[in-house]
Design an enzyme around this catalytic site. Structure first.
Site, short mmCIF file in Angstrom:
data_model
loop_
_atom_site.label_atom_id
_atom_site.label_comp_id
_atom_site.label_asym_id
_atom_site.label_seq_id
_atom_site.Cartn_x
_atom_site.Cartn_y
_atom_site.Cartn_z
N ARG A 148 0.86 -1.18 0.00
CA ARG A 148 0.00 0.00 0.00
C ARG A 148 0.90 1.23 0.00
O ARG A 148 1.98 1.22 0.60
CB ARG A 148 -0.86 0.05 1.27
CG ARG A 148 -2.06 -0.87 1.25
CD ARG A 148 -3.16 -0.36 0.33
NE ARG A 148 -4.32 -1.24 0.34
CZ ARG A 148 -4.47 -2.30 -0.47
NH1 ARG A 148 -3.57 -2.60 -1.36
NH2 ARG A 148 -5.57 -3.04 -0.39
N HIS A 198 -1.21 0.68 -9.57
CA HIS A 198 -1.91 -0.23 -8.63
C HIS A 198 -2.67 -1.33 -9.38
O HIS A 198 -3.89 -1.45 -9.27
CB HIS A 198 -2.86 0.57 -7.72
CG HIS A 198 -3.18 -0.15 -6.44
ND1 HIS A 198 -3.39 0.49 -5.25
CD2 HIS A 198 -3.33 -1.48 -6.16
CE1 HIS A 198 -3.67 -0.39 -4.31
NE2 HIS A 198 -3.62 -1.60 -4.84
#
Ligand code: GLV
Length: 306
Positions: free
Chosen positions: A221, A269
Site C-alpha cells: 500500500r 496499482h
C-alpha cells in the site's frame, strides 16, 4: 435477505454480472442506498466511505473485494462482532507473483540498461551482466509466500520475514529480527498489509538498515512508503532502483517527482488482479459458513488489523 455491493463502478459492474449469474436467487443492491437496510445481511465493499455500513443493523458478514482489508479496518463505526473476510485466491496470487517476477527479472537482467542502450542504438552485448541477487520478501502471508516459494524454486536466493515465525522452504526471519533480514538482502519485496504498524514503514531510517544497495519493489500500500525518503535513499545509493505499484496518493499526482526519476518504475496499482467469478463464489461460501457457524479461513483479525 439481501446482499449489498459498495465499490467504484468498474469492479461493481463485473461483480454484479457474476453475482447475478451465480446466485440469481439472492437480491443484490448496488451502492449504499436502499429503503430496506434491515434486510441486508452481507456487504461486499471496496474503497467504501467510512460510516456507510452503519444503517445495516443486521449485517452478518463484510467481505473485502480485494486482498487488503485496511479500508474496512479503518472504519471505527463497524461493530466488532461482524466478521470481516477477504479474497484469498490462487488466481490472484498467480497474477501478483507474475508481476513481482517481472520486476525482479527486469532488474536481474539489467533490462532498463538495455532499454537505454537501445535508445542510443548501442549493441551493449557485454556491458551488463546478470546480477547476483539476495531477495528479501517482507511479509510472507498468502501472497508473499507464493512469490517467495516460486523465486526459491527458480533458483534465486530468498529470505523471508514475517511478524510470527513461519515454516518455509527458504530461510526466514521473524519478530525482532528485521535488522538482520535487511542487512542481508539486495532486493526487497514489500508485500505487507497496511496497518498502524506498517504505516510509513519504508522510511529513511529503515533504508539506512540496508547494508547493500537494494532494489525496492512495493506492491503493498502507498501508506507503507514515504516517497520523499525513497527519493533520498535513491540519491544516496541506499536504494539502486524501485518498482512501485502503490503510492501515497492515488492516482499518483502529475506533479510527483517520482514520474520523471530514471530509476523508478511505476504501474498504477495493478499488481494483483481480482477475478470476480472466483471472488463471488468465495463470498457465498463465507456467508454459508457464517450461517452454519463454521470457522472462516478468510477472516481478518480485528486486533492485528489484517
Ligand atoms: C489490492 O490492492 C488488493 O488489496 O486486492
Amino acid at each position: 435477505m439481501r446482499f449489498i455491493l459498495i465499490a467504484p463502478p468498474v469492479p461493481s459492474q463485473k461483480w454484479k454480472e457474476q453475482f447475478e449469474k451465480i446466485a440469481p436467487e439472492i437480491p443484490l443492491t448496488i451502492g449504499a442506498m436502499t429503503d430496506r437496510p434491515e434486510e441486508v445481511v452481507c456487504a461486499m465493499v471496496w474503497k467504501q466511505k467510512k460510516g456507510v455500513l452503519s444503517p445495516f443493523k443486521n449485517l452478518k458478514l463484510i467481505f473485502s473485494m480485494g486482498a487488503g482489508v485496511d479500508h474496512i479496518m479503518e472504519d471505527d463505526s463497524i461493530p466488532h462482532h461482524i466478521p470481516i473476510c477477504r479474497v484469498i485466491d490462487p488466481q490472484m496470487a498467480f497474477s501478483m507473483s507474475n508481476y513481482i517476477l517481472m520486476a525482479v527479472l527486469n532488474h536481474h537482467r539489467s533490462f532498463y540498461d538495455f532499454q537505454r542502450a537501445k535508445q542510443k542504438k548501442q549493441w551493449a552485448q557485454f556491458e551488463f551482466g546478470e546480477k547476483e541477487l539476495k531477495i528479501g520478501v517482507l511479509g510472507t502471508g498468502f501472497l508473499g509466500m507464493d512469490i517467495a516459494t516460486k523465486l526459491d524454486a527458480l533458483g534465486f536466493s530468498v529470505v523471508g520475514f514475517s511478524t510470527t515465525p513461519k515454516e518455509t522452504s527458504f530461510p526466514s526471519y521473524s519478530g525482532t529480527q528485521l535488522d538482520s533480514f535487511l542487512s542481508e538482502i539486495n532486493v526487497l519485496i514489500c508485500i505487507v498489509p497496511y496497518t498502524p504498524k506498517t504505516q510509513n514503514l519504508l522510511n529513511y531510517s529503515f533504508f539506512q538498515k540496508l547494508k547493500n544497495p537494494t532494489y525496492l519493489i512495493n506492491v503493498s500500500r502507498g501508506g507503507v512508503q514515504v516517497e520523499k525518503d525513497i527519493l533520498r535513499a535513491l540519491d544516496e545509493g541506499l536504494l539502486n532502483g524501485t518498482f512501485l505499484d502503490v503510492f501515497e496518493e492515488e492516482p499518483l499526482p502529475k506533479k510527483s517527482p517520482l514520474w520523471d526519476h530514471p530509476n523508478i518504475q511505476i504501474t498504477p496499482h495493478i499488481a494483483s488482479l481480482t477475478y470476480p467469478e472466483q471472488s463471488v463464489r468465495q463470498v457465498l461460501d463465507c456467508f454459508e459458513r457464517v450461517e452454519k457457524g463454521l470457522p472462516l479461513p478468510q477472516q481478518a483479525d480485528r486486533k492485528r488489523m489484517y
